[in-house]
Scaffold this motif. Sequence first.
Motif, PDB file in Angstrom:
ATOM      1  N   VAL A  54       0.861  -1.184   0.000  1.00 11.84           N
ATOM      2  CA  VAL A  54       0.000   0.000   0.000  1.00 11.84           C
ATOM      3  C   VAL A  54       0.894   1.229   0.000  1.00 11.84           C
ATOM      4  O   VAL A  54       1.753   1.384   0.871  1.00 11.84           O
ATOM      5  N   PHE A  55       0.714   2.049  -1.001  1.00 10.39           N
ATOM      6  CA  PHE A  55       1.471   3.289  -1.087  1.00 10.39           C
ATOM      7  C   PHE A  55       0.529   4.418  -0.674  1.00 10.39           C
ATOM      8  O   PHE A  55      -0.389   4.763  -1.404  1.00 10.39           O
ATOM      9  N   VAL A  56       0.737   4.932   0.527  1.00 10.67           N
ATOM     10  CA  VAL A  56      -0.146   5.989   1.022  1.00 10.67           C
ATOM     11  C   VAL A  56       0.338   7.333   0.487  1.00 10.67           C
ATOM     12  O   VAL A  56       1.433   7.785   0.813  1.00 10.67           O
ATOM     13  N   ASP A  57      -0.477   7.926  -0.351  1.00 15.85           N
ATOM     14  CA  ASP A  57      -0.127   9.208  -0.952  1.00 15.85           C
ATOM     15  C   ASP A  57      -0.850  10.283  -0.152  1.00 15.85           C
ATOM     16  O   ASP A  57      -2.058  10.473  -0.284  1.00 15.85           O
ATOM     17  N   HIS A  58      -0.091  10.991   0.690  1.00 21.91           N
ATOM     18  CA  HIS A  58      -0.731  11.972   1.563  1.00 21.91           C
ATOM     19  C   HIS A  58      -0.781  13.368   0.944  1.00 21.91           C
ATOM     20  O   HIS A  58      -1.110  14.337   1.602  1.00 21.91           O
ATOM     21  N   GLY A  59      -0.394  13.442  -0.318  1.00 21.66           N
ATOM     22  CA  GLY A  59      -0.454  14.741  -0.983  1.00 21.66           C
ATOM     23  C   GLY A  59       0.688  15.654  -0.588  1.00 21.66           C
ATOM     24  O   GLY A  59       0.687  16.844  -0.888  1.00 21.66           O
ATOM     25  N   LEU A  60       1.669  15.072   0.099  1.00 21.56           N
ATOM     26  CA  LEU A  60       2.792  15.890   0.557  1.00 21.56           C
ATOM     27  C   LEU A  60       4.091  15.374  -0.048  1.00 21.56           C
ATOM     28  O   LEU A  60       5.159  15.448   0.557  1.00 21.56           O
ATOM     29  N   LEU A  61       3.949  14.808  -1.245  1.00 24.10           N
ATOM     30  CA  LEU A  61       5.124  14.254  -1.923  1.00 24.10           C
ATOM     31  C   LEU A  61       5.698  15.278  -2.894  1.00 24.10           C
ATOM     32  O   LEU A  61       5.097  16.307  -3.154  1.00 24.10           O
ATOM     33  N   ARG A 104       5.102  -1.098 -10.486  1.00 26.09           N
ATOM     34  CA  ARG A 104       4.176  -1.880 -11.313  1.00 26.09           C
ATOM     35  C   ARG A 104       4.886  -2.391 -12.556  1.00 26.09           C
ATOM     36  O   ARG A 104       4.743  -3.546 -12.930  1.00 26.09           O
ATOM     37  N   GLU A 105       5.668  -1.512 -13.182  1.00 24.21           N
ATOM     38  CA  GLU A 105       6.278  -1.902 -14.453  1.00 24.21           C
ATOM     39  C   GLU A 105       7.460  -2.853 -14.269  1.00 24.21           C
ATOM     40  O   GLU A 105       7.585  -3.840 -14.965  1.00 24.21           O
ATOM     41  N   ASN A 106       8.323  -2.522 -13.323  1.00 22.07           N
ATOM     42  CA  ASN A 106       9.530  -3.356 -13.193  1.00 22.07           C
ATOM     43  C   ASN A 106       9.299  -4.626 -12.395  1.00 22.07           C
ATOM     44  O   ASN A 106       9.998  -5.605 -12.562  1.00 22.07           O
ATOM     45  N   TYR A 107       8.352  -4.574 -11.489  1.00 18.58           N
ATOM     46  CA  TYR A 107       8.258  -5.712 -10.572  1.00 18.58           C
ATOM     47  C   TYR A 107       6.904  -6.414 -10.570  1.00 18.58           C
ATOM     48  O   TYR A 107       6.743  -7.432  -9.923  1.00 18.58           O
ATOM     49  N   ASN A 108       5.951  -5.787 -11.252  1.00 19.12           N
ATOM     50  CA  ASN A 108       4.643  -6.422 -11.333  1.00 19.12           C
ATOM     51  C   ASN A 108       4.081  -6.762  -9.950  1.00 19.12           C
ATOM     52  O   ASN A 108       3.546  -7.841  -9.688  1.00 19.12           O
ATOM     53  N   LEU A 109       4.253  -5.794  -9.075  1.00 19.90           N
ATOM     54  CA  LEU A 109       3.882  -5.985  -7.678  1.00 19.90           C
ATOM     55  C   LEU A 109       2.411  -5.616  -7.469  1.00 19.90           C
ATOM     56  O   LEU A 109       1.921  -4.692  -8.103  1.00 19.90           O
ATOM     57  N   ASN A 110       1.725  -6.322  -6.586  1.00 20.15           N
ATOM     58  CA  ASN A 110       0.364  -5.918  -6.194  1.00 20.15           C
ATOM     59  C   ASN A 110       0.476  -4.618  -5.436  1.00 20.15           C
ATOM     60  O   ASN A 110       0.958  -4.612  -4.307  1.00 20.15           O
ATOM     61  N   LEU A 111       0.045  -3.524  -6.024  1.00 20.72           N
ATOM     62  CA  LEU A 111       0.279  -2.245  -5.355  1.00 20.72           C
ATOM     63  C   LEU A 111      -0.986  -1.401  -5.375  1.00 20.72           C
ATOM     64  O   LEU A 111      -1.566  -1.154  -6.426  1.00 20.72           O
ATOM     65  N   ILE A 112      -1.387  -0.989  -4.180  1.00 17.63           N
ATOM     66  CA  ILE A 112      -2.540  -0.090  -4.094  1.00 17.63           C
ATOM     67  C   ILE A 112      -2.015   1.336  -3.951  1.00 17.63           C
ATOM     68  O   ILE A 112      -1.243   1.622  -3.044  1.00 17.63           O
ATOM     69  N   HIS A 113      -2.409   2.189  -4.863  1.00 11.44           N
ATOM     70  CA  HIS A 113      -2.042   3.601  -4.740  1.00 11.44           C
ATOM     71  C   HIS A 113      -3.183   4.284  -3.981  1.00 11.44           C
ATOM     72  O   HIS A 113      -4.235   4.572  -4.541  1.00 11.44           O
ATOM     73  N   ALA A 114      -2.961   4.502  -2.699  1.00  9.23           N
ATOM     74  CA  ALA A 114      -4.010   5.085  -1.867  1.00  9.23           C
ATOM     75  C   ALA A 114      -3.896   6.603  -1.920  1.00  9.23           C
ATOM     76  O   ALA A 114      -3.162   7.208  -1.142  1.00  9.23           O
ATOM     77  N   ASP A 115      -4.571   7.192  -2.872  1.00 11.31           N
ATOM     78  CA  ASP A 115      -4.493   8.647  -3.016  1.00 11.31           C
ATOM     79  C   ASP A 115      -5.448   9.297  -2.016  1.00 11.31           C
ATOM     80  O   ASP A 115      -6.643   9.403  -2.259  1.00 11.31           O
ATOM     81  N   GLU A 116      -4.905   9.709  -0.914  1.00  9.20           N
ATOM     82  CA  GLU A 116      -5.719  10.273   0.165  1.00  9.20           C
ATOM     83  C   GLU A 116      -5.308  11.713   0.441  1.00  9.20           C
ATOM     84  O   GLU A 116      -5.417  12.197   1.566  1.00  9.20           O
ATOM     85  N   SER A 117      -4.850  12.393  -0.598  1.00 10.98           N
ATOM     86  CA  SER A 117      -4.351  13.750  -0.356  1.00 10.98           C
ATOM     87  C   SER A 117      -5.438  14.681   0.181  1.00 10.98           C
ATOM     88  O   SER A 117      -5.167  15.506   1.054  1.00 10.98           O
ATOM     89  N   ASP A 118      -6.658  14.514  -0.298  1.00 10.90           N
ATOM     90  CA  ASP A 118      -7.721  15.405   0.197  1.00 10.90           C
ATOM     91  C   ASP A 118      -7.918  15.236   1.698  1.00 10.90           C
ATOM     92  O   ASP A 118      -8.075  16.203   2.431  1.00 10.90           O
ATOM     93  N   LEU A 119      -7.896  13.988   2.114  1.00 13.25           N
ATOM     94  CA  LEU A 119      -8.082  13.699   3.531  1.00 13.25           C
ATOM     95  C   LEU A 119      -6.969  14.354   4.378  1.00 13.25           C
ATOM     96  O   LEU A 119      -7.237  15.058   5.361  1.00 13.25           O
ATOM     97  N   PHE A 120      -5.745  14.154   3.959  1.00 14.91           N
ATOM     98  CA  PHE A 120      -4.619  14.699   4.732  1.00 14.91           C
ATOM     99  C   PHE A 120      -4.599  16.227   4.700  1.00 14.91           C
ATOM    100  O   PHE A 120      -4.486  16.877   5.735  1.00 14.91           O
TER     101      PHE A 120
END
Length: 516
Positions: A249-256, A269-285
């Motif tokens: 889980v990649f938590v995107d807090h909008g502060l990147l 995703r491209e290099n490793y084909n990993l199960n990855l959730i992009h949790a875009d929660e910038s509005d919340l943060f």
Amino acid sequence: RLLIIDFGSQVTQLIARRLRELNVYCEIHPYQKVTEESLKEFDPRAIIFSGGPDSVMREGSPRPPKAAYELGVPILGICYGQQVMMHDLGGRVEAGEHATAEFGRAYVTPTKDHTDLLNGWFMDATGKEQVWMSHGDHVAEIAPGFEVYGTSPGAPFAITADTERRFYAVQFHPEVHHTPNGATLYENFIKLAGFSGDWTMGAYREEMIAKIREQVGDKKVICALSGGVDSSVTGILLHEAIGDQLTCVFVDHGLLRLGEAEQVVNMFRENYNLNLIHADESDLFLGALEGVSDPEVKRKTIGKLFIDVFQKYADQIEGAEFLAQGTLYPDVIESVSFSGGPSVTIKSHHNVGGLPEKMGLKLVEPLRELFKDEVRALGHELGLPASFIGRHPFPGPGLAIRCPGEITREKLDILRKADAVYIDQIRKHGLYDEIWQAFAAILPMRTVGVMGDGRTYDYALALRAVTSVDGMTADYYPFTHEFLSETSTRIINEVKGVNRVFYDCTSKPPGTIELE
Ligand code: XMP
């Protein structure tokens, strides 16, 4: 392979590190688990007894099995390990009195011609070796068969050896930085034990993978991926070990930083084909941070939300039993606390500590034995792009702590663009790898300027760049005036909303690296 019997020293992992640097495979086993049978099964080519906090004179204090001395393999005893060896083999150890306890730097002088172990030691003009001592008790009488090779003011038996049986014992700690030539001693020891020194990080990777498989079995694992080296290496290693049983889980807090979320997500995703959730929660943060200007409140708000968000996504992954974390060895020692005393909180650092207890998850921490540079080497081994491995550290709360005062989307936007120009400048001038960490911060003020023929009233930026070994102390980086003026000009020309640039020439202490 080499066996380190751990008697509880704070620096046992450093022994392992020195051996890995010499490409020797070793395992650390706590003394409680080492039995005559386990020794035979392990079949070590050499053994090291670590230091430890106990006193050999105490009833029931830690001991190696007697069989260790009968295997016919070389043994190196360090500090408590020396005292154990002397005690077990017929010598005598005395409780430390004030006069003989030694803590800190000491100098050993040779008393006898070199043994194999000392080959290359005492070679400088002073005929002394600087070593690091940390002992209360000391050896008062050496065991039969041993001879003294070096002595220090507080340790008459600083270096002892029975070269016939190949038993070596030293009172000081050759594994620490403050014994500058300590690595030579380990090198001599492994040579005389007959190691070829052909073990590699590639082999370590295979061992880690096997260990992860053994620990996790067919259960599911979740991992918080930040894009930093530690969590990236953890994620990839787990992915190699258990494939689709892992979800990150990649938590995107909008502060990147500029383009960072996309870069991280695409890379995995491209290099490793990993199960990855992009949790875009910038509005919340960003919503929760509205109107907040106190640094500690900011940090706590982000830390708490991070846990909530992570938990929300983790709950969607049915049957997850493990949480993978990129804890490194220095994090482990720091949390054990050397002094035992509570230290003052300067900043509440943000991490996922506290998560596992709250979520009832078991931990997988494959990097627990490694130091940062070893993690980088492992990352390289796993095919992580060099640009990822060499990235400067980036704090968990992200740009929030580079935006003193209240955070607004406008300020974040300006900061992202300015930071990108600054880092681009640093890369263009070939300075990125020389600098430990560099970033821009946007100051909570506007100043007057003149551009073209008009008045401006815009934000001021602070540029920060430091050199450091571990982030605990730091010096500001001495850019040339040309670099600073070129960078300032570029930022003001390229980033709308900035009309003034400062360079932060504060070291740490008294400043911290981040502005908040
Ligand atoms: P300071 O500002 O305390 O920073 O001198 C030392 C190093 O730690 C990083 N830092 C953090 N890292 N979570 C992190 O993961 C945090 O809350 C945090 N605060 C500071 C900082 O970037 C520097 O490398």
